[in-house]
Structure formats: structure tokens, C-alpha cells
Design a protein around this motif. Structure first.
Motif, PDB file in Angstrom:
ATOM      1  N   LEU A   1       2.000  -8.775  38.239  1.00 59.03           N
ATOM      2  CA  LEU A   1       3.216  -9.575  38.376  1.00 59.03           C
ATOM      3  C   LEU A   1       4.147  -9.369  37.188  1.00 59.03           C
ATOM      4  O   LEU A   1       5.367  -9.208  37.363  1.00 59.03           O
ATOM      5  N   LEU A   2       3.577  -9.372  35.982  1.00 57.94           N
ATOM      6  CA  LEU A   2       4.402  -9.215  34.783  1.00 57.94           C
ATOM      7  C   LEU A   2       5.040  -7.837  34.719  1.00 57.94           C
ATOM      8  O   LEU A   2       6.254  -7.708  34.503  1.00 57.94           O
ATOM      9  N   PHE A   3       4.252  -6.802  34.926  1.00 62.82           N
ATOM     10  CA  PHE A   3       4.779  -5.444  34.841  1.00 62.82           C
ATOM     11  C   PHE A   3       5.755  -5.144  35.978  1.00 62.82           C
ATOM     12  O   PHE A   3       6.745  -4.431  35.785  1.00 62.82           O
ATOM     13  N   ALA A   4       5.496  -5.686  37.168  1.00 63.97           N
ATOM     14  CA  ALA A   4       6.412  -5.471  38.289  1.00 63.97           C
ATOM     15  C   ALA A   4       7.778  -6.083  37.985  1.00 63.97           C
ATOM     16  O   ALA A   4       8.820  -5.465  38.230  1.00 63.97           O
ATOM     17  N   GLY A   5       7.778  -7.296  37.440  1.00 62.28           N
ATOM     18  CA  GLY A   5       9.041  -7.941  37.096  1.00 62.28           C
ATOM     19  C   GLY A   5       9.818  -7.170  36.047  1.00 62.28           C
ATOM     20  O   GLY A   5      11.023  -6.939  36.189  1.00 62.28           O
ATOM     21  N   ILE A   6       9.134  -6.743  35.003  1.00 63.27           N
ATOM     22  CA  ILE A   6       9.796  -5.992  33.934  1.00 63.27           C
ATOM     23  C   ILE A   6      10.307  -4.652  34.452  1.00 63.27           C
ATOM     24  O   ILE A   6      11.459  -4.266  34.209  1.00 63.27           O
ATOM     25  N   GLY A   7       9.474  -3.933  35.185  1.00 59.32           N
ATOM     26  CA  GLY A   7       9.855  -2.611  35.677  1.00 59.32           C
ATOM     27  C   GLY A   7      11.035  -2.659  36.627  1.00 59.32           C
ATOM     28  O   GLY A   7      11.965  -1.854  36.530  1.00 59.32           O
ATOM     29  N   LEU A   8      11.021  -3.605  37.567  1.00 55.67           N
ATOM     30  CA  LEU A   8      12.119  -3.703  38.530  1.00 55.67           C
ATOM     31  C   LEU A   8      13.410  -4.165  37.864  1.00 55.67           C
ATOM     32  O   LEU A   8      14.497  -3.672  38.193  1.00 55.67           O
ATOM     33  N   LEU A   9      13.310  -5.107  36.935  1.00 52.02           N
ATOM     34  CA  LEU A   9      14.512  -5.587  36.256  1.00 52.02           C
ATOM     35  C   LEU A   9      15.173  -4.478  35.462  1.00 52.02           C
ATOM     36  O   LEU A   9      16.396  -4.280  35.541  1.00 52.02           O
ATOM     37  N   VAL A  10      14.393  -3.741  34.704  1.00 47.35           N
ATOM     38  CA  VAL A  10      14.945  -2.645  33.911  1.00 47.35           C
ATOM     39  C   VAL A  10      15.526  -1.567  34.831  1.00 47.35           C
ATOM     40  O   VAL A  10      16.621  -1.040  34.588  1.00 47.35           O
ATOM     41  N   SER A  11      14.826  -1.259  35.912  1.00 49.62           N
ATOM     42  CA  SER A  11      15.286  -0.214  36.830  1.00 49.62           C
ATOM     43  C   SER A  11      16.554  -0.617  37.565  1.00 49.62           C
ATOM     44  O   SER A  11      17.384   0.233  37.894  1.00 49.62           O
ATOM     45  N   ALA A  12      16.707  -1.906  37.840  1.00 42.60           N
ATOM     46  CA  ALA A  12      17.865  -2.378  38.587  1.00 42.60           C
ATOM     47  C   ALA A  12      19.147  -2.384  37.756  1.00 42.60           C
ATOM     48  O   ALA A  12      20.224  -2.605  38.294  1.00 42.60           O
ATOM     49  N   LEU A  13      19.030  -2.118  36.466  1.00 40.74           N
ATOM     50  CA  LEU A  13      20.210  -2.115  35.603  1.00 40.74           C
ATOM     51  C   LEU A  13      20.982  -0.806  35.683  1.00 40.74           C
ATOM     52  O   LEU A  13      22.114  -0.732  35.193  1.00 40.74           O
ATOM     53  N   THR A  14      20.378   0.220  36.256  1.00 38.84           N
ATOM     54  CA  THR A  14      21.049   1.524  36.324  1.00 38.84           C
ATOM     55  C   THR A  14      20.761   2.195  37.664  1.00 38.84           C
ATOM     56  O   THR A  14      19.640   2.108  38.164  1.00 38.84           O
ATOM     57  N   PRO A  15      21.767   2.838  38.257  1.00 39.73           N
ATOM     58  CA  PRO A  15      21.528   3.577  39.498  1.00 39.73           C
ATOM     59  C   PRO A  15      20.895   4.946  39.266  1.00 39.73           C
ATOM     60  O   PRO A  15      20.523   5.622  40.215  1.00 39.73           O
ATOM     61  N   ARG A  16      20.789   5.365  38.026  1.00 41.33           N
ATOM     62  CA  ARG A  16      20.215   6.669  37.691  1.00 41.33           C
ATOM     63  C   ARG A  16      18.708   6.546  37.517  1.00 41.33           C
ATOM     64  O   ARG A  16      18.229   5.853  36.621  1.00 41.33           O
ATOM     65  N   ARG A  17      17.978   7.232  38.369  1.00 41.94           N
ATOM     66  CA  ARG A  17      16.529   7.117  38.319  1.00 41.94           C
ATOM     67  C   ARG A  17      15.968   7.614  36.994  1.00 41.94           C
ATOM     68  O   ARG A  17      15.040   7.023  36.440  1.00 41.94           O
ATOM     69  N   GLY A  18      16.506   8.712  36.470  1.00 39.21           N
ATOM     70  CA  GLY A  18      16.015   9.248  35.208  1.00 39.21           C
ATOM     71  C   GLY A  18      16.175   8.265  34.066  1.00 39.21           C
ATOM     72  O   GLY A  18      15.265   8.097  33.237  1.00 39.21           O
ATOM     73  N   PHE A  19      17.335   7.587  34.020  1.00 38.94           N
ATOM     74  CA  PHE A  19      17.545   6.569  32.987  1.00 38.94           C
ATOM     75  C   PHE A  19      16.559   5.419  33.169  1.00 38.94           C
ATOM     76  O   PHE A  19      16.045   4.860  32.191  1.00 38.94           O
ATOM     77  N   GLY A  20      16.297   5.054  34.434  1.00 38.46           N
ATOM     78  CA  GLY A  20      15.356   3.972  34.695  1.00 38.46           C
ATOM     79  C   GLY A  20      13.956   4.311  34.232  1.00 38.46           C
ATOM     80  O   GLY A  20      13.264   3.479  33.647  1.00 38.46           O
TER      81      GLY A  20
END
Length: 297
Positions: free
Chosen positions: A183-202
Motif C-alpha cells: 500500500l505504501l509503495f503503491a501510493g508513492i509510486g503512483l503519485l510520483v508517476s502521475a506528476l509527469t507524462p514522460r515514462r522515463g522521468f517517472g
């Protein structure tokens, strides 16, 4: 089908439009479908063969040490497993981090990059449904990744005829630790990834968020322990996701600590660890809801 000719020579085709009278499955079905599609996508299922390589490889890497541990325990007739259930994910945190960094951006960044989020919201699905489905799918994928090796360890322990009650208790504690980590890692990973449309940056951002705080906390804990500030060692673990999980499992779930000198946080500090973990999970979910406030992202 009938055809009529207009005075201008144009043709009008009556294609016999019929009103749809079938079942309307609604939001719940759309939410379940999005969850299922996202969970399958986290392991490359339903995608190209190339997309399956990395998640399946990492899944195999997670399970391999468990298989080796079981083989050693059975053939040497050891009295206990060489590695505890709650410690397994801590030892293989690098594999979990790589999996999260590769799959969390795939889950949300592509929707942002190709502007498909408004298409989701054009169906009977709302912002809360989208975030809930993505969050649940990523957490479930991580739980499968971290809990499957524990199942292998448990089955091997029973095969080796180790104490049933002790192994069942340890297995249950390991599942609780895996659920909290997922739960913790999923929340962190999705939040960080949702900040950029670029997969590489995510991918880079997720790796940085997981590794930089852990390295910094471990270094400062080592310095504090060297200078005799043992009380500070336990509290410093609050500032890194993996040390948060380490503190919770070593305080309440019977695990050993990877803090300097094997120091375990006090019961009071352990309660704070649990509260901070839950607040981080809730905070990540709330920030994801805020991120998807507008459909035209």
C-alpha cells in the motif's frame, strides 16, 4: 436498409438504427474492468511479449531466493528457515523498487501522455473510480510480488516439518508486513508517476524517491549510532519508506531490525511508525485524487 434519392441527386441511407436495450453495467463494472486491466498490465499480460520480460523477470528474481532457501532447509534438515518472513522484502527491496519504478509509470504516465484520461471519464466512471482502481491494482501487483515468495517459504517450512504454529504465525506476520509495504509503495509510486507524462522521468523519479532517502537515513543512523545517540537511530527511520516498514515489522511483527546494531524502535516509536505509514498512504491517495481533479489533463 433502404435508400432514398434527394432532388439534388444525393443518397440518404436508412441503416435501421436501433435503441440499445441490453444491460447497463454501470460504474462498478467499469471500475472492476479498469482494476483488472491495470493489474494484468502490471505483469505485461495482454500486452506485447517485450512488455512481459521485465516484470516476469523481476517476479522470478523475487521467488528464486525463497526456492533456494526451501531447498537448503529441506536437504540440511535445519530447525528453522535461514530468513524470516518479515525480513524477506527488506532484503530484496532493490528488486521491489525496480518493479515499482518500471510499472507505476506504465500504469498512469501513458494515460497522461496520450490524453486518454478524458476518455475514461466520458464513460460511467468518475475520478474516484479511476484513482481507486489504479491504486488497488498497483498495490495488488506489489502484494503478489512480495507475498508469493512467502507462500513458497511457508510451503517449504511445512515440507521440512518445522513447527506448524510458529511458521503459521510468522507467515501471517509476513503477509501483514507485505500488505503494508504494498500500500505504501503503491501510493508513492503512483503519485510520483502521475506528476509527469514522460515514462522515463517517472522511472527515474520513483527510483530517486525510494533510494535517496534510504541512503541518507542509513548514513545518518550510522553516524548517530557511532556517536552513541541510540535514541535518535529509531526516530531517524521515519524519513524513508523502506525504514518505515522495517521499523513497523521489527517492533510489532516479530522481525529483526536492519538498523545499526540491530536496534529496534521502542513501542512508542513503533506506534508513531504505524501512524506515519498510514498517514503517508492516505496522503498519497488524497494527492492522487487532487491530481485527477480535472479530466482534461
Amino acid at each position: 436498409m433502404s435508400t432514398e434519392t434527394t432532388p439534388g441527386g444525393a443518397y440518404i441511407h436508412n441503416i435501421g438504427y436501433r435503441h440499445y436495450d441490453g444491460p447497463r453495467l454501470g460504474r462498478a463494472y467499469a471500475r472492476r474492468s479498469l482494476f483488472s486491466q491495470s493489474l494484468r498490465g502490471a505483469y505485461g499480460l495482454g500486452r506485447s511479449a517485450k512488455s512481459k520480460v521485465l516484470p516476469m523477470l523481476l517476479f522470478g528474481v523475487m521467488c528464486l531466493p525463497a526456492g533456494i532457501t526451501v531447498a537448503v532447509t529441506v536437504f540440511t534438515k535445519a530447525g528453522s528457515l535461514p530468513i524470516g518472513y518479515t525480513r524477506y522484502a527488506i532484503y530484496l527491496q532493490a528488486v521491489i523498487g525496480l518493479y515499482l519504478a518500471s510499472q507505476a509509470p506504465q500504469s498512469v504516465s501513458r494515460d497522461l501522455r496520450f490524453k486518454t484520461v478524458p476518455l475514461y471519464f466520458s464513460r460511467p466512471i468518475e475520478r474516484a473510480d479511476y484513482v481507486m482502481a489504479k491504486f488497488a491494482a498497483m498495490a495488488s501487483a506489489l502484494f503478489i510480488l512480495t507475498a508469493t515468495p512467502l507462500v513458497i517459504l511457508y510451503a517449504g517450512a511445512l515440507l521440512a516439518k518445522l513447527d506448524f504454529l510458529n511458521q503459521t504465525k510468522g507467515f501471517g506476520q509476513g503477509l501483514v508486513s507485505s500488505a503494508l509495504l504494498s500500500l505504501l509503495f503503491a501510493g508513492i509510486g503512483l503519485l510520483v508517476s502521475a506528476l509527469t507524462p514522460r515514462r522515463g522521468f517517472g522511472v527515474a523519479a520513483v527510483i530517486a524517491v525510494l533510494t535517496i532517502p534510504y541512503g541518507a537515513v542509513s548514513a545518518v543512523q550510522g553516524i548517530a549510532s557511532f556517536r552513541g545517540s541510540e535514541a535518535a537511530v529509531g526516530w531517524l527511520g521515519l524519513f524513508s519508506p523502506i525504514t518505515l516498514i522495517d521499523g513497523v515489522q521489527s517492533t510489532f511483527l516479530g522481525g529483526s531490525s536492519s538498523f545499526p546494531n540491530g536496534q529496534t524502535p521502542s513501542t512508542g516509536a513503533g506506534v508513531v511508525y504505524v501512524l506515519v505509514s498510514l498517514l503517508l498512504i492516505a496522503g498519497c491517495y488524497a494527492l492522487l485524487m487532487r491530481r485527477y481533479r480535472k479530466a482534461g489533463l
